[in-house]
Write a protein that holds these residues in place. Sequence first.
Motif, PDB file in Angstrom:
ATOM      1  N   THR A   8       0.857  -1.177   0.000  1.00 16.28           N
ATOM      2  CA  THR A   8       0.000   0.000   0.000  1.00 16.28           C
ATOM      3  C   THR A   8       0.894   1.227   0.000  1.00 16.28           C
ATOM      4  O   THR A   8       1.792   1.360   0.843  1.00 16.28           O
ATOM      5  N   THR A  10       1.130   5.484  -0.152  1.00 16.13           N
ATOM      6  CA  THR A  10       0.514   6.803  -0.019  1.00 16.13           C
ATOM      7  C   THR A  10       1.358   7.767  -0.823  1.00 16.13           C
ATOM      8  O   THR A  10       2.591   7.750  -0.716  1.00 16.13           O
ATOM      9  N   THR A  12       1.406  11.899  -2.868  1.00 17.81           N
ATOM     10  CA  THR A  12       0.833  13.234  -2.998  1.00 17.81           C
ATOM     11  C   THR A  12       1.025  13.725  -4.419  1.00 17.81           C
ATOM     12  O   THR A  12       2.126  13.640  -4.967  1.00 17.81           O
ATOM     13  N   ALA A  22       6.130   9.870  -2.241  1.00 13.96           N
ATOM     14  CA  ALA A  22       5.495   8.548  -2.248  1.00 13.96           C
ATOM     15  C   ALA A  22       6.186   7.689  -1.202  1.00 13.96           C
ATOM     16  O   ALA A  22       7.411   7.720  -1.066  1.00 13.96           O
ATOM     17  N   VAL A  25       3.309   2.366   2.890  1.00 17.21           N
ATOM     18  CA  VAL A  25       2.821   2.434   4.266  1.00 17.21           C
ATOM     19  C   VAL A  25       2.401   1.065   4.798  1.00 17.21           C
ATOM     20  O   VAL A  25       2.152   0.909   5.993  1.00 17.21           O
ATOM     21  N   ARG A  56      -3.892  13.834  -1.886  1.00 16.08           N
ATOM     22  CA  ARG A  56      -3.190  12.719  -1.247  1.00 16.08           C
ATOM     23  C   ARG A  56      -4.008  11.448  -1.471  1.00 16.08           C
ATOM     24  O   ARG A  56      -5.210  11.434  -1.245  1.00 16.08           O
ATOM     25  N   ILE A  57      -3.315  10.421  -1.943  1.00 17.54           N
ATOM     26  CA  ILE A  57      -3.961   9.155  -2.292  1.00 17.54           C
ATOM     27  C   ILE A  57      -3.250   8.017  -1.566  1.00 17.54           C
ATOM     28  O   ILE A  57      -2.027   8.010  -1.454  1.00 17.54           O
ATOM     29  N   THR A  58      -4.026   7.064  -1.108  1.00 12.98           N
ATOM     30  CA  THR A  58      -3.485   5.809  -0.589  1.00 12.98           C
ATOM     31  C   THR A  58      -4.047   4.709  -1.479  1.00 12.98           C
ATOM     32  O   THR A  58      -5.260   4.589  -1.631  1.00 12.98           O
ATOM     33  N   TYR A  59      -3.133   3.931  -2.071  1.00 13.15           N
ATOM     34  CA  TYR A  59      -3.555   2.955  -3.066  1.00 13.15           C
ATOM     35  C   TYR A  59      -2.883   1.604  -2.806  1.00 13.15           C
ATOM     36  O   TYR A  59      -1.660   1.540  -2.645  1.00 13.15           O
TER      37      TYR A  59
END
Length: 66
Positions: A8, A10, A12, A22, A25, A56-59
């Motif tokens: 995973t 995270t 910006t 990047a 996490v 901000r993305i968590t993928y």
Amino acid sequence: LLSSGRLTVTFTIGEDGRVTEAAVVRDDIGRPVLAECVALVVLDLRFPRFDHGIVRITYPFRFGPA
């Protein structure tokens, strides 16, 4: 051999569409070199310009046998 699992990340995205940071996490695979590589690839991504601030993305990236 690549293990199955999930990394995973995270990251910006700035107003210009560039990823400014990047970080992995969560690492369910346990391969630090793979985690570092994925984070570096995410840093090279480009998105359309967005004039309303940063995003901000968590993928989760899922890996498994092909």
